[in-house]
Design a protein around this motif. Structure first.
Motif, PDB file in Angstrom:
ATOM      1  N   PHE A 149       0.839  -1.198   0.000  1.00 52.27           N
ATOM      2  CA  PHE A 149       0.000   0.000   0.000  1.00 52.27           C
ATOM      3  C   PHE A 149       0.877   1.252   0.000  1.00 52.27           C
ATOM      4  N   THR A 150       1.867   1.274   0.889  1.00 47.14           N
ATOM      5  CA  THR A 150       2.784   2.413   0.956  1.00 47.14           C
ATOM      6  C   THR A 150       3.573   2.545  -0.337  1.00 47.14           C
ATOM      7  N   ASP A 151       4.018   1.420  -0.873  1.00 46.82           N
ATOM      8  CA  ASP A 151       4.781   1.443  -2.126  1.00 46.82           C
ATOM      9  C   ASP A 151       3.952   2.036  -3.261  1.00 46.82           C
ATOM     10  N   HIS A 152       2.693   1.625  -3.356  1.00 47.70           N
ATOM     11  CA  HIS A 152       1.832   2.122  -4.425  1.00 47.70           C
ATOM     12  C   HIS A 152       1.580   3.622  -4.276  1.00 47.70           C
ATOM     13  N   ALA A 153       1.372   4.067  -3.047  1.00 53.50           N
ATOM     14  CA  ALA A 153       1.152   5.496  -2.809  1.00 53.50           C
ATOM     15  C   ALA A 153       2.393   6.303  -3.178  1.00 53.50           C
ATOM     16  N   MET A 154       3.558   5.805  -2.779  1.00 51.71           N
ATOM     17  CA  MET A 154       4.810   6.498  -3.077  1.00 51.71           C
ATOM     18  C   MET A 154       5.063   6.541  -4.578  1.00 51.71           C
ATOM     19  N   GLU A 155       4.803   5.437  -5.254  1.00 52.28           N
ATOM     20  CA  GLU A 155       5.001   5.385  -6.704  1.00 52.28           C
ATOM     21  C   GLU A 155       4.091   6.374  -7.424  1.00 52.28           C
TER      22      GLU A 155
END
Length: 276
Positions: A250-256
């Motif tokens: 979830f964090t990775d997708h938001a950061m991307e």
């Protein structure tokens, strides 16, 4: 300012009368924003977020953070996209500097805030670590109360601070989101028993009021305000992916999403400048 310095509570509501600190803050920075070359994207996503808020649901904007003027940048961007009231209602998760620095305090007085201590600030002084941690827990409790009511819009920078310029390349890379911070906000949303939606927000505001190249623990840093274009992009709602074992997704997708929109903003601003 001494003893007369304004004291912020755990949750601060914007002071709009008898003096309107919110409007004053926007009016202060607006002349320094080159609006002809500024870029604002994601109006449809912002419209969806507004509809969710009106339905009594919660919205959290996960943003990168570049300048002390970011709240004013957000307000003016939202005004330009037709959501001025949301810009005024938005509640910011604020670190200690914006509530203790003499120059920052008047601007902060015009904002809805949840006042916390960043991990870096907590660990800077072992003697006050316990007290600051306790205050953070109380602030989180206050935030949960607001989320339980519903219709709450929050802005948070999960990186825990402002993006810093690379002194060698002169570029401004984005500081990475802290997964534990994002996890905590997701947990608060779940505990609220109200649907809570997360939107990535990319911001280009570094040159408006650049932070020091190195992180300073104290307050009273030198400021330089410049006439430059700004950029804000609200991305699509982050899908609720990543279970207990893979919640980092979830964090990775938001950061991307923020990274991608940030590059789009930089390119669009550059193209606008070339046209004029």
């Amino acid at each position: 300012m001494g003893e007369k310095k304004y004291k912020f509570g755990l949750a601060h509501d914007a002071m709009r009368e008898p003096f309107d600190y919110y409007a004053w803050g926007c009016d202060f920075f607006r002349p320094a924003m080159n609006m002809k070359q500024s870029v604002f994207l994601g109006e449809d996503n912002l419209k969806k977020a507004m509809e969710q808020l009106e339905a009594g649901e919660n919205v959290v904007f996960l943003a990168n953070h570049q300048s002390e003027a970011d709240p004013q940048v957000v307000s003016i961007a939202f005004e330009e996209m037709g959501f001025a009231q949301l810009g005024a209602d938005l509640r910011y998760v604020a670190g200690h500097k914006v509530t203790t620095d003499a120059l920052a305090i008047p601007f902060s007085m015009g904002r809805n805030l949840l006042c916390i201590h960043s991990k870096k600030h907590i660990n800077a002084d072992p003697e006050t670590k316990g007290e600051k941690s306790k205050q953070n827990m109380m602030t989180m409790s206050s935030m949960l109360d607001k989320l339980k009511v519903g219709g709450t819009a929050l802005w948070v920078a999960p990186s825990g601070g402002r993006d810093r310029r690379d002194v060698e390349t002169k570029e401004v890379p984005l500081a990475k989101f802290d997964q534990k911070t994002v996890d905590m906000f997701r947990l608060m949303g779940s505990k609220s028993k109200k649907p809570t939606h997360f939107y990535p927000m990319a911001m280009v505001s570094y040159e408006l009021c650049p932070p020091p190249d190195t992180i300073e623990a104290g307050v009273g840093e030198q400021r330089n305000v410049r006439y430059v274009p700004i950029g804000v992009s609200v991305g699509k709602e982050v899908e609720n992916t990543g279970g207990k074992e893979s919640r980092h997704l979830f964090t990775d997708h938001a950061m991307e999403a923020v990274e991608e929109d940030y590059q789009t903003l930089l390119k669009s601003i550059e193209e606008k400048a070339g046209e004029q």
